[in-house]
Design an enzyme around this catalytic site. Structure first.
Site, short mmCIF file in Angstrom:
data_model
loop_
_atom_site.label_atom_id
_atom_site.label_comp_id
_atom_site.label_asym_id
_atom_site.label_seq_id
_atom_site.Cartn_x
_atom_site.Cartn_y
_atom_site.Cartn_z
N HIS A 261 9.33 1.45 0.38
CA HIS A 261 9.53 0.00 0.35
C HIS A 261 10.94 -0.30 -0.13
CE1 HIS A 261 8.94 -4.25 -0.23
NE2 HIS A 261 7.72 -4.16 0.26
N ARG B 119 11.02 -2.11 7.49
CA ARG B 119 11.18 -1.63 6.12
C ARG B 119 12.11 -0.43 6.00
NH1 ARG B 119 5.25 -2.39 3.26
NH2 ARG B 119 5.50 -4.64 3.13
N GLU C 284 5.95 -11.48 7.14
CA GLU C 284 6.65 -10.34 6.53
C GLU C 284 7.47 -9.61 7.59
OE1 GLU C 284 4.90 -8.32 3.30
OE2 GLU C 284 3.13 -9.60 3.29
N HIS D 255 6.03 4.00 -1.07
CA HIS D 255 5.10 2.87 -1.08
C HIS D 255 3.81 3.14 -0.33
CE1 HIS D 255 3.93 -1.30 -1.39
NE2 HIS D 255 3.89 -1.44 -0.08
N ARG E 37 4.16 1.68 9.09
CA ARG E 37 3.18 0.60 8.98
C ARG E 37 3.84 -0.78 8.89
NH1 ARG E 37 0.51 -2.01 4.03
NH2 ARG E 37 2.51 -1.49 3.14
C1 LIG Z 1 2.30 -2.67 -5.03
C2 LIG Z 1 1.58 -2.62 -3.71
C3 LIG Z 1 1.53 -3.75 -2.91
C4 LIG Z 1 0.85 -3.73 -1.69
N1 LIG Z 1 0.77 -4.87 -0.96
C5 LIG Z 1 0.01 -4.86 0.17
C6 LIG Z 1 -0.22 -6.07 0.90
O1 LIG Z 1 0.24 -7.14 0.52
N2 LIG Z 1 -0.98 -6.00 2.02
C7 LIG Z 1 -1.53 -4.83 2.48
O2 LIG Z 1 -2.22 -4.83 3.51
N3 LIG Z 1 -1.32 -3.68 1.80
C8 LIG Z 1 -0.59 -3.67 0.67
N4 LIG Z 1 -0.41 -2.50 -0.03
C9 LIG Z 1 -1.08 -1.29 0.46
C10 LIG Z 1 -2.57 -1.40 0.17
O3 LIG Z 1 -2.75 -1.99 -1.09
C11 LIG Z 1 -3.25 -0.05 0.18
O4 LIG Z 1 -2.88 0.69 1.33
C12 LIG Z 1 -4.75 -0.20 0.19
O5 LIG Z 1 -5.15 -1.06 -0.85
C13 LIG Z 1 -5.42 1.15 0.05
O6 LIG Z 1 -6.79 0.94 -0.14
P1 LIG Z 1 -7.73 2.20 -0.25
O7 LIG Z 1 -9.12 1.66 -0.41
O8 LIG Z 1 -7.48 3.13 0.85
O9 LIG Z 1 -7.26 2.94 -1.59
P2 LIG Z 1 -7.02 2.39 -3.06
O10 LIG Z 1 -7.14 0.94 -3.15
O11 LIG Z 1 -5.75 2.99 -3.56
O12 LIG Z 1 -8.22 3.03 -3.87
C14 LIG Z 1 -8.25 4.41 -4.12
C15 LIG Z 1 -9.43 4.72 -5.00
O13 LIG Z 1 -9.64 6.13 -5.01
C16 LIG Z 1 -9.85 6.58 -6.32
N5 LIG Z 1 -9.47 7.99 -6.39
C17 LIG Z 1 -8.31 8.56 -6.00
N6 LIG Z 1 -8.38 9.90 -6.17
C18 LIG Z 1 -9.60 10.16 -6.69
C19 LIG Z 1 -10.25 11.33 -7.10
N7 LIG Z 1 -9.68 12.55 -7.00
N8 LIG Z 1 -11.50 11.24 -7.62
C20 LIG Z 1 -12.11 10.03 -7.74
N9 LIG Z 1 -11.54 8.87 -7.34
C21 LIG Z 1 -10.30 8.95 -6.82
C22 LIG Z 1 -9.03 5.66 -7.19
O14 LIG Z 1 -9.52 5.69 -8.51
C23 LIG Z 1 -9.28 4.32 -6.47
O15 LIG Z 1 -10.49 3.78 -6.89
C24 LIG Z 1 0.26 -2.51 -1.25
C25 LIG Z 1 0.32 -1.37 -2.04
C26 LIG Z 1 0.96 -1.42 -3.27
C27 LIG Z 1 1.00 -0.19 -4.11
#
Ligand SMILES: Cc1cc2nc3c(=O)[nH]c(=O)nc-3n(C[C@H](O)[C@H](O)[C@H](O)COP(=O)(O)OP(=O)(O)OC[C@H]3O[C@@H](n4cnc5c(N)ncnc54)[C@H](O)[C@@H]3O)c2cc1C
Length: 492
Positions: free
Chosen positions: A199, A245, A84, A305, A340
């Site tokens: 993005h 990006r 990427e 993003h 990032r």
């Molecule tokens: C379309 C897209 C494509 C991506 N592609 C990639 C990729 O290929 N590779 C990569 O490394 N990263 C990628 N990313 C980024 C990556 O997916 C995220 O940074 C990562 O998954 C975040 O994980 P997390 O566990 O921090 O949060 P998340 O996976 O966003 O989980 C957040 C959780 O918190 C909960 N939550 C939020 N607020 C509250 C609240 N107030 N009360 C209770 N629960 C709450 C939600 O319900 C959810 O369960 C991508 C992101 C997107 C949007």
């Protein structure tokens, strides 16, 4: 769940970071995981491109493979690695173009089998309970909208990103930056909030969702072309289509302005069967809209993003409040700098989810401020800040308030920023500032969104230079002498 229930550990969020932490905590006590929507609804579930890793014997990703994650493999059985933007080598493990869904599946399966872990969905965490300067649990609204308290020895924020603060975003509806708002209102330090990654290639078609068209496509040879079908990226950056990006995002807007037409991704010069087989999710999504990924030109443009800033933590996820931890996209470890690299955030969630789980089992202590941090108010960096003489901006506390904030942020604190726009945003959001306890779910949602928006706008106004995801039209150059620092804010 009864009001006043008690657990050893509470985790807010069921994405990669929260689930990895739950797995680490389960042997040590009872764990509660709260998610504000359906369990699998998270940024993690939408991740497409993959997870970057140097695959060593003791690597976190190897652990995931041992737990059953099915990443794509080459004919010789070795993992097939993608590339990427701004990566120098192929290093990205992937499961088709739905890597996050596969990782989420494996983690949820594992968590569901753990008797020590209880999960509650549609539970919106609204406040951190702080007692004697220590985090003692969270207050949340349950599925029926009733407030509930849950006490815990250690509390982890794993609430993910904040893309929904902007009108146009690749993030799902849950990504409203709640953990940043909760931590800030509890008095924790937050850092680097001006650094939002836009993005470059979200689908840009009137009426269609801003679906992400992964950078992995360009890693496999997809080209960006203007309305005349002419590739243009090398005119803006020597790395062409695989430039960083922020550069690609701004170049798309500039090319569009120059030509007066849209910008497209094209894969028509690649093998059609390979394209459809390598990117089945994106191909299916586009097919529903009448577009053939392998043949048609796909209209694209930038969308919010990823949030590089967040709750300021040490390398074990400790925040500035004892007993409160943060991991994943909500945290600011400093790992991603100002911009990032693709595919590093799933990895961050795994690594820091595990690290936070280990630290949560130790006696609670607050993380000291790191040496490379400066406070926003005492640093003399506020010379370009608000001057307080703005008219209040008329945003009502009605449901439309959220839409208004998102529009405002897109227009004034988006890809191209300047002082006038940022001052307008800060003034508007200052008028919405609200430190009271939210009494309803709607109030909690509005407070979270406007708090995060305000923190982003203030940080962007303060930083009078351009760096990474933060671009100021009025200060287009990077200024290492003044600004090679992480700026920290706190409500206290
Ligand atoms: C379309 C897209 C494509 C991506 N592609 C990639 C990729 O290929 N590779 C990569 O490394 N990263 C990628 N990313 C980024 C990556 O997916 C995220 O940074 C990562 O998954 C975040 O994980 P997390 O566990 O921090 O949060 P998340 O996976 O966003 O989980 C957040 C959780 O918190 C909960 N939550 C939020 N607020 C509250 C609240 N107030 N009360 C209770 N629960 C709450 C939600 O319900 C959810 O369960 C991508 C992101 C997107 C949007």
């Amino acid at each position: 769940m009864r009001a006043g229930a008690s657990f050893d550990f509470v985790i807010v969020g069921g994405g990669v970071a929260g689930l990895r932490a739950a797995i680490g905590l389960a042997p040590a006590g009872r764990v509660l995981v709260l998610t504000k929507a359906e369990p699998a609804e998270s940024n993690t579930g939408y991740a497409q491109g993959g997870i970057a890793a140097a695959i060593g014997d003791d690597d976190s990703v190897r652990e995931l493979i041992e737990w059953g994650a099915r990443f794509d493999r080459a004919a010789d059985g070795r993992p097939s690695l993608g590339r990427e933007a701004a990566h120098s080598v192929r290093r990205v493990l992937h499961a088709g173009d739905a890597t996050g869904r596969e990782i989420g599946r494996v983690l949820w399966e594992r968590v569901s089998a753990l008797g020590a872990v209880e999960t509650i969905d549609h539970a919106l965490a609204a406040e951190i309970v702080v007692e004697d300067g220590r985090a003692a649990g969270v207050r949340y609204f349950d599925r029926g909208g009733a407030p509930q308290d849950v006490r815990a020895g250690a509390t982890l924020l794993a609430t993910g990103g904040a893309g929904q603060v902007f009108r146009d975003t690749t993030n799902p509806a849950v990504a409203t930056g709640d953990g940043i708002a909760l931590a800030f209102h509890a008095g924790a330090r937050v850092a680097d909030l001006e650094f939002v990654q836009f993005h470059p290639t979200a689908l840009s078609r009137p009426g269609a969702p801003r679906f992400l068209i992964s950078e992995a496509l360009r890693g496999e040879g997809a080209r960006l072309v203007n309305q005349s079908g002419e590739p243009f990226m090398t005119r803006y950056h020597p790395d062409g289509d695989l430039a960083p990006r922020d550069v690609v995002a701004r170049s798309i807007v500039r090319e569009s302005e120059r030509t007066g037409g849209a910008v497209f991704l094209t894969l028509a010069h690649l093998d059609a069967a390979y394209v459809r087989g390598r990117f089945p999710t994106i191909a299916a999504m586009l097919k529903d809209l009448g577009l053939d990924l392998a043949v048609d030109r796909i209209p694209v443009g930038p969308a919010a993003h990823y949030m590089m800033g967040g709750v300021d933590t040490d390398v074990c996820g400790r925040t500035s409040i004892a007993g409160l931890f943060a991991a994943g996209e909500v945290a600011c470890t400093g790992l991603h700098g100002a911009n990032r690299l693709a595919s590093n955030s799933l990895l961050e969630g795994l690594v820091f989810g595990a690290r936070a789980a280990a630290a949560m089992q130790e006696p609670p202590r607050a993380a000291p401020m790191k040496e490379d941090r400066v406070m926003a108010d005492g640093s003399g960096l506020m010379a370009e800040g608000t001057n307080g003489d703005h008219l209040p901006y008329a945003i009502s506390h009605q449901p439309s308030a959220i839409t208004n904030v998102r529009e405002l942020m897109w227009r004034c604190a988006g890809l191209f920023r300047d002082r006038a726009g940022l001052e307008e945003a800060v003034a508007a959001l200052d008028a919405l500032a609200d430190a009271s306890h939210p009494a309803t779910v709607d109030r909690a949602r509005q407070r979270n969104l406007s708090t995060v928006a305000r923190l982003i706008a203030r940080a962007a106004l303060r930083r009078t230079e351009s760096r990474g995801g933060h671009y100021r039209l009025d200060y287009p150059a990077r200024d290492d002498e003044r600004w090679c620092v992480h700026v920290v804010e706190t409500a206290l």
